[in-house]
Every structure is written in C-alpha cells, then in structure tokens.
Enzyme design. Structure first.
Site, PDB file in Angstrom:
ATOM      1  N   GLY A  76      62.038  10.816  24.949  1.00  0.00           N
ATOM      2  CA  GLY A  76      60.944  11.013  25.898  1.00  0.00           C
ATOM      3  C   GLY A  76      61.234  11.953  27.051  1.00  0.00           C
ATOM      4  O   GLY A  76      60.616  11.838  28.110  1.00  0.00           O
ATOM      5  N   MET A  86      57.585  11.859  15.691  1.00  0.00           N
ATOM      6  CA  MET A  86      58.229  12.276  14.442  1.00  0.00           C
ATOM      7  C   MET A  86      57.395  11.959  13.192  1.00  0.00           C
ATOM      8  O   MET A  86      57.937  11.793  12.116  1.00  0.00           O
ATOM      9  CB  MET A  86      59.598  11.582  14.317  1.00  0.00           C
ATOM     10  CG  MET A  86      60.553  11.971  15.417  1.00  0.00           C
ATOM     11  SD  MET A  86      60.730  13.756  15.541  1.00  0.00           S
ATOM     12  CE  MET A  86      61.916  14.045  14.264  1.00  0.00           C
ATOM     13  N   ASN A 133      51.239  20.116  20.285  1.00  0.00           N
ATOM     14  CA  ASN A 133      52.583  19.673  19.901  1.00  0.00           C
ATOM     15  C   ASN A 133      53.595  20.644  20.490  1.00  0.00           C
ATOM     16  O   ASN A 133      53.313  21.837  20.637  1.00  0.00           O
ATOM     17  CB  ASN A 133      52.695  19.673  18.366  1.00  0.00           C
ATOM     18  CG  ASN A 133      54.088  19.236  17.888  1.00  0.00           C
ATOM     19  OD1 ASN A 133      54.632  18.248  18.357  1.00  0.00           O
ATOM     20  ND2 ASN A 133      54.659  20.015  16.984  1.00  0.00           N
ATOM     21  N   HIS A 170      57.271  22.291  19.822  1.00  0.00           N
ATOM     22  CA  HIS A 170      58.226  22.453  18.721  1.00  0.00           C
ATOM     23  C   HIS A 170      59.379  23.330  19.222  1.00  0.00           C
ATOM     24  O   HIS A 170      59.142  24.334  19.907  1.00  0.00           O
ATOM     25  CB  HIS A 170      57.536  23.096  17.505  1.00  0.00           C
ATOM     26  CG  HIS A 170      58.459  23.263  16.341  1.00  0.00           C
ATOM     27  ND1 HIS A 170      58.820  22.208  15.521  1.00  0.00           N
ATOM     28  CD2 HIS A 170      59.128  24.347  15.895  1.00  0.00           C
ATOM     29  CE1 HIS A 170      59.669  22.659  14.598  1.00  0.00           C
ATOM     30  NE2 HIS A 170      59.876  23.951  14.803  1.00  0.00           N
ATOM     31  N   GLY A 204      47.976  20.946   9.002  1.00  0.00           N
ATOM     32  CA  GLY A 204      49.274  21.352   8.436  1.00  0.00           C
ATOM     33  C   GLY A 204      50.399  20.807   9.278  1.00  0.00           C
ATOM     34  O   GLY A 204      50.177  20.062  10.233  1.00  0.00           O
ATOM     35  N   VAL A 205      51.641  21.220   8.962  1.00  0.00           N
ATOM     36  CA  VAL A 205      52.791  20.802   9.784  1.00  0.00           C
ATOM     37  C   VAL A 205      53.244  22.023  10.594  1.00  0.00           C
ATOM     38  O   VAL A 205      53.688  23.018  10.039  1.00  0.00           O
ATOM     39  CB  VAL A 205      53.959  20.280   8.904  1.00  0.00           C
ATOM     40  CG1 VAL A 205      55.130  19.860   9.782  1.00  0.00           C
ATOM     41  CG2 VAL A 205      53.500  19.123   8.029  1.00  0.00           C
ATOM     42  N   ASP A 206      53.053  21.952  11.922  1.00  0.00           N
ATOM     43  CA  ASP A 206      53.439  23.050  12.830  1.00  0.00           C
ATOM     44  C   ASP A 206      52.684  24.337  12.522  1.00  0.00           C
ATOM     45  O   ASP A 206      53.195  25.441  12.710  1.00  0.00           O
ATOM     46  CB  ASP A 206      54.961  23.326  12.731  1.00  0.00           C
ATOM     47  CG  ASP A 206      55.785  22.099  13.070  1.00  0.00           C
ATOM     48  OD1 ASP A 206      56.898  21.977  12.521  1.00  0.00           O
ATOM     49  OD2 ASP A 206      55.311  21.256  13.853  1.00  0.00           O
ATOM     50  N   GLU A 264      61.320  23.800  26.519  1.00  0.00           N
ATOM     51  CA  GLU A 264      60.233  22.925  26.050  1.00  0.00           C
ATOM     52  C   GLU A 264      59.553  22.240  27.231  1.00  0.00           C
ATOM     53  O   GLU A 264      58.316  22.232  27.357  1.00  0.00           O
ATOM     54  CB  GLU A 264      60.775  21.835  25.126  1.00  0.00           C
ATOM     55  CG  GLU A 264      61.260  22.318  23.787  1.00  0.00           C
ATOM     56  CD  GLU A 264      61.875  21.183  23.001  1.00  0.00           C
ATOM     57  OE1 GLU A 264      61.212  20.146  22.881  1.00  0.00           O
ATOM     58  OE2 GLU A 264      63.002  21.344  22.526  1.00  0.00           O
TER      59      GLU A 264
HETATM   60  C1  GRF Z   1      62.823  17.590  21.228  1.00  0.00           C
HETATM   61  O1  GRF Z   1      63.910  18.328  20.777  1.00  0.00           O
HETATM   62  C2  GRF Z   1      61.566  18.266  20.825  1.00  0.00           C
HETATM   63  O2  GRF Z   1      61.782  19.567  20.403  1.00  0.00           O
HETATM   64  C3  GRF Z   1      61.041  17.541  19.685  1.00  0.00           C
HETATM   65  O3  GRF Z   1      61.500  16.210  19.842  1.00  0.00           O
HETATM   66  C4  GRF Z   1      62.765  16.254  20.510  1.00  0.00           C
HETATM   67  C5  GRF Z   1      62.926  15.078  21.423  1.00  0.00           C
HETATM   68  O4  GRF Z   1      62.079  15.238  22.493  1.00  0.00           O
HETATM   69  N1  GRF Z   1      59.611  17.689  19.687  1.00  0.00           N
HETATM   70  P1  GRF Z   1      61.989  14.114  23.649  1.00  0.00           P
HETATM   71  O5  GRF Z   1      63.270  14.177  24.451  1.00  0.00           O
HETATM   72  O6  GRF Z   1      61.827  12.769  22.960  1.00  0.00           O
HETATM   73  O7  GRF Z   1      60.809  14.514  24.465  1.00  0.00           O
END
Ligand code: GRF
Length: 202
Positions: A12, A91, A108, A110, A149-151, A180
């Site tokens: 998170g 995930m 999202n 990525h 789709g995925v990403d 990010e």
């Molecule tokens: C991160 O590396 C992000 O790229 C992917 O999930 C991973 C964990 O993110 N989307 P977080 O620390 O749980 O926000």
C-alpha cells in the site's frame, strides 16, 4: 469532491502516497471513500484504517466464486459512491462487469513504460527483472485507464526512470516506485480538478 476508492493487495505505498497528498493538500478536491483489498493481511488495510478510511476485504478466501466476488466489489464501490477507482498494487484482473459499470473511471499504476513490459505475467519484480535482462537503459512508470485487457487501456501519465550501472531488481523497483507515487498523485489531482471544474466546484 471526487469520491475515490482504491483497490490494493499488498504493502500500500501507492495508497499511502495518495493519503499523504490529500492530507497535505497536494491533492485538492478528492477524498478516499473506500479501500478494497484482495487480501485480509495486506498492510495497505492498516494504512487506510490509520486515516479513518473504510475498508472492505474481497478476496478468494472471502468470496470463492468470482461472480460473487465481483458482485460484492461492485456493490461496495456503488455503496461508497465511488466516482474514481484507483488500482494501486491490486493483483487481480477486474471482472468485465466492473470494468463496464465503471468504464472510463478506473485507473491503474504500472511499474514500466507501457506498452513495454506489461500484460499477463508482468507485475512487481518480474517487470524489473525483464527490463534488466533486456539491457534497457531506462524504465519508468505509467498511469493508464483500465479496460478489459491487461494493462492495455489509454495512457494518462507516464514518466521515465533511468536504469543505473549495477542496478538489481530491488534497486530499480525502489527507484520506479518513487516515480509511481509521484505520477499517481498527479493523476488523481488532475482527475479531481477536471471533475470539480465540470461541476463548477472550486
Ligand atoms: C508496486 O510496485 C506497483 O508497481 C504495483 O504494485 C506494487 C506494490 O505497490 N502496482 P504498493 O506498495 O502496494 O502500492
């Protein structure tokens, strides 16, 4: 106010970046109405609770049947009045029914320069290992709209990150993660301002 829900599965830190940015005023005009986790043990849940944000756990353990799980997620999002859904370390691939119901309002984050190193199997450290194995001189992070789709949805924001001599997957992951956080906060801020402008809110 842009009512925002965040979906998580792990640590998170992206959620934390949004929480901190709302608290500091870096994000104006958005509030977190719900955090949904696919895992009851996700540290992201305690980050949400520490800021008084309602949480909901909807994983395979809680809802073994995908149909039930996605119905519960959709109803939790609707119940919270979510207008923007942020997948932050979530995930799982969202069921088509949720994508359709919230079309155009799901983003999202990525950890690569989409369209490179994304799609099925490209998540977490696997992304960074693939970037290093390919000898790339740069990587990056991308915020994109989520489609079925995925990403594969339209890109909203993207920022490059250098690959440095001697980088291993952990080192590159950490550098990309900082980016990010920055572009995810910028994306939520952008969408909040856009919505509030449309509604004539300041
Ligand atoms: C991160 O590396 C992000 O790229 C992917 O999930 C991973 C964990 O993110 N989307 P977080 O620390 O749980 O926000």
């Amino acid at each position: 106010m842009l009512n925002t829900a965040v979906m998580v599965s792990g640590g998170g830190t992206n959620l934390q970046a949004i929480l901190d940015a709302i608290e500091s005023g870096e994000i104006e005009g958005a509030r977190l109405v719900l955090v949904i986790s696919s895992r009851a043990d996700a540290r992201a849940l305690s980050r949400a609770a520490a800021h008084g944000v309602p949480t909901f756990v909807a994983g395979k353990a809680e809802f073994p049947l995908a149909e039930e799980r996605s119905a519960a997620i959709a109803s939790a999002l609707r119940g919270a009045g979510a207008e923007l859904i942020v997948l932050a370390g979530y995930m799982h691939v969202l069921e088509p029914r949720i994508i359709r119901e919230f079309e155009g309002r799901i983003i999202n984050i990525h950890p690569s320069l989409i369209p490179k190193y994304c799609g099925l199997g490209f998540y977490g450290k696997r992304v960074h290992r693939a970037v290093l194995a390919a000898g790339e001189r740069e990587s990056g992070a991308t915020v994109h709209y989520v489609d079925e789709g995925v990403d594969t949805g339209p890109i909203l924001l993207q920022e490059r990150v250098p690959v440095l001599e001697g980088d291993d997957a952990d080192g590159l992951a950490a550098r990309v993660l900082e980016t990010e956080h920055r572009i995810l906060v910028r994306a939520v801020n952008l969408l909040a301002k856009e919505k509030n402008r449309k509604n004539g809110e300041v």
